[in-house]
Design an enzyme around this catalytic site. Sequence first.
Site, PDB file in Angstrom:
ATOM      1  N   SER A 175       0.862  -1.190   0.000  1.00 39.21           N
ATOM      2  CA  SER A 175       0.000   0.000   0.000  1.00 39.21           C
ATOM      3  C   SER A 175       0.892   1.231   0.000  1.00 39.21           C
ATOM      4  CB  SER A 175      -0.852  -0.003   1.273  1.00 39.21           C
ATOM      5  OG  SER A 175      -1.498   1.244   1.441  1.00 39.21           O
ATOM      6  N   TYR A 216      -1.936   0.505  10.699  1.00 41.55           N
ATOM      7  CA  TYR A 216      -1.929   0.012   9.310  1.00 41.55           C
ATOM      8  C   TYR A 216      -0.641   0.401   8.585  1.00 41.55           C
ATOM      9  CZ  TYR A 216      -3.616  -0.940   4.554  1.00 41.55           C
ATOM     10  OH  TYR A 216      -3.764  -1.410   3.273  1.00 41.55           O
TER      11      TYR A 216
HETATM   12  P1  NAP Z   1     -11.264  -6.454   0.932  1.00 44.47           P
HETATM   13  O1  NAP Z   1     -12.299  -6.337  -0.136  1.00 44.47           O
HETATM   14  O2  NAP Z   1     -11.684  -6.288   2.355  1.00 44.47           O
HETATM   15  O3  NAP Z   1     -10.515  -7.856   0.740  1.00 44.47           O
HETATM   16  C1  NAP Z   1      -9.667  -8.390   1.731  1.00 44.47           C
HETATM   17  C2  NAP Z   1      -9.457  -9.870   1.426  1.00 44.47           C
HETATM   18  O4  NAP Z   1      -8.562 -10.403   2.406  1.00 44.47           O
HETATM   19  C3  NAP Z   1     -10.753 -10.660   1.496  1.00 44.47           C
HETATM   20  O5  NAP Z   1     -10.802 -11.564   0.423  1.00 44.47           O
HETATM   21  C4  NAP Z   1     -10.617 -11.406   2.813  1.00 44.47           C
HETATM   22  O6  NAP Z   1     -11.262 -12.663   2.730  1.00 44.47           O
HETATM   23  C5  NAP Z   1      -9.111 -11.595   2.914  1.00 44.47           C
HETATM   24  N1  NAP Z   1      -8.684 -11.863   4.272  1.00 44.47           N
HETATM   25  C6  NAP Z   1      -8.782 -11.041   5.355  1.00 44.47           C
HETATM   26  N2  NAP Z   1      -8.325 -11.671   6.438  1.00 44.47           N
HETATM   27  C7  NAP Z   1      -7.930 -12.910   6.033  1.00 44.47           C
HETATM   28  C8  NAP Z   1      -7.393 -14.032   6.696  1.00 44.47           C
HETATM   29  N3  NAP Z   1      -7.157 -14.021   8.015  1.00 44.47           N
HETATM   30  N4  NAP Z   1      -7.102 -15.141   5.981  1.00 44.47           N
HETATM   31  C9  NAP Z   1      -7.350 -15.171   4.652  1.00 44.47           C
HETATM   32  N5  NAP Z   1      -7.863 -14.145   3.964  1.00 44.47           N
HETATM   33  C10 NAP Z   1      -8.162 -13.036   4.650  1.00 44.47           C
HETATM   34  O7  NAP Z   1     -10.117  -5.376   0.714  1.00 44.47           O
HETATM   35  P2  NAP Z   1      -9.081  -5.122  -0.505  1.00 44.47           P
HETATM   36  O8  NAP Z   1      -9.025  -3.660  -0.683  1.00 44.47           O
HETATM   37  O9  NAP Z   1      -9.393  -5.978  -1.670  1.00 44.47           O
HETATM   38  O10 NAP Z   1      -7.715  -5.568   0.188  1.00 44.47           O
HETATM   39  C11 NAP Z   1      -6.787  -6.435  -0.424  1.00 44.47           C
HETATM   40  C12 NAP Z   1      -5.380  -5.983  -0.088  1.00 44.47           C
HETATM   41  O11 NAP Z   1      -5.155  -4.695  -0.652  1.00 44.47           O
HETATM   42  C13 NAP Z   1      -5.079  -5.858   1.405  1.00 44.47           C
HETATM   43  O12 NAP Z   1      -3.785  -6.353   1.670  1.00 44.47           O
HETATM   44  C14 NAP Z   1      -5.133  -4.352   1.629  1.00 44.47           C
HETATM   45  O13 NAP Z   1      -4.363  -3.969   2.741  1.00 44.47           O
HETATM   46  C15 NAP Z   1      -4.556  -3.872   0.326  1.00 44.47           C
HETATM   47  N6  NAP Z   1      -4.828  -2.479  -0.026  1.00 44.47           N
HETATM   48  C16 NAP Z   1      -6.113  -2.024  -0.131  1.00 44.47           C
HETATM   49  C17 NAP Z   1      -6.330  -0.681  -0.452  1.00 44.47           C
HETATM   50  C18 NAP Z   1      -7.726  -0.110  -0.570  1.00 44.47           C
HETATM   51  O14 NAP Z   1      -7.867   1.142  -0.564  1.00 44.47           O
HETATM   52  N7  NAP Z   1      -8.764  -0.913  -0.704  1.00 44.47           N
HETATM   53  C19 NAP Z   1      -5.254   0.172  -0.674  1.00 44.47           C
HETATM   54  C20 NAP Z   1      -3.960  -0.329  -0.569  1.00 44.47           C
HETATM   55  C21 NAP Z   1      -3.767  -1.651  -0.248  1.00 44.47           C
HETATM   56  P3  NAP Z   1     -12.106 -13.368   3.904  1.00 44.47           P
HETATM   57  O15 NAP Z   1     -12.681 -12.282   4.761  1.00 44.47           O
HETATM   58  O16 NAP Z   1     -13.137 -14.147   3.146  1.00 44.47           O
HETATM   59  O17 NAP Z   1     -11.120 -14.227   4.603  1.00 44.47           O
END
Ligand code: NAP
Length: 249
Positions: free
Chosen positions: A135, A148
């Site tokens: 990120s 975070y």
């Molecule tokens: P999201 O829609 O909340 O997706 C998060 C994913 O992580 C879900 O599929 C969730 O699946 C999985 N997850 C969470 N805890 C887990 C665990 N203990 N074991 C296995 N899977 C787990 O959010 P997203 O934005 O797509 O996030 C994906 C990545 O992008 C993350 O690393 C986040 O930090 C990063 N990111 C996001 C943003 C943003 O603005 N959205 C920006 C920069 C970076 P389950 O709940 O089904 O397990």
Amino acid sequence: MAEPTGPKIAVVTGASSGIGAAAARALAGAGFRVVGGARRRDRLAEVAEPIGATALPLDVTDEASVAAFVAAVPALHLLVNNAGGALGLDRIADARDEDWRTMWEVNVLGVMRLTRAFLPALIASGDGQVINVGSIAGFETYAGGAGYTGVKHAVRAFTRTLRLELLGLPVRVTEIAPGLVETEFSKVRFHGDEERARGVYRGLTPLTADDVADCIAWAATRPSHVNIDEIVVRPRDQATATAVHRQAP
Ligand code: NAP
């Protein structure tokens, strides 16, 4: 004559929603055979079925779950460590131990566990790659973000260290560092408060999960000798973690 080789296998953690789901679709579209892992099996199945991916239960914070997941995937070329997220926006004065502990477990220890377990197979593939979804929080800071930003700084250090340690071995190491992406991220961060989550994206055009998946698939489809170290990708409406342009309602 050389044996015909099948499609490369890509493992995507956190494939049940957001960036992970989009990455699974993009990688399948690029010819990978995808194995997705997440805790919500129903949501994971909805992503996997239309693209012919394998859906396996995975909790990256649970050693037994990781071991069972890894045992079910004896060979792979690509590991996308995507599972992760933020919990809370509390200042350090009000930091909640449980939120911090979970963030470290999922974002840092989870990445370490999956990478450590899959490294022998990635090396044995002769053309492996680890893509970590970091990120902009990995190199920026903001008030209320220490939990975070701390873990994403750790992912960045991990990624750079791994690249050093694998020098000379056939495994590429990449970090994708997005800014604001509209997924379930903010809903999770605010413990299910959908109104507060919507406010994060109000008045601006955020990235979509597909925009980030595009970066992941692009990094994964460069020639084997090309290591994309990192991609920083933000919406045009965002200059830093806190400098964003919002249209008046
Ligand atoms: P999201 O829609 O909340 O997706 C998060 C994913 O992580 C879900 O599929 C969730 O699946 C999985 N997850 C969470 N805890 C887990 C665990 N203990 N074991 C296995 N899977 C787990 O959010 P997203 O934005 O797509 O996030 C994906 C990545 O992008 C993350 O690393 C986040 O930090 C990063 N990111 C996001 C943003 C943003 O603005 N959205 C920006 C920069 C970076 P389950 O709940 O089904 O397990």
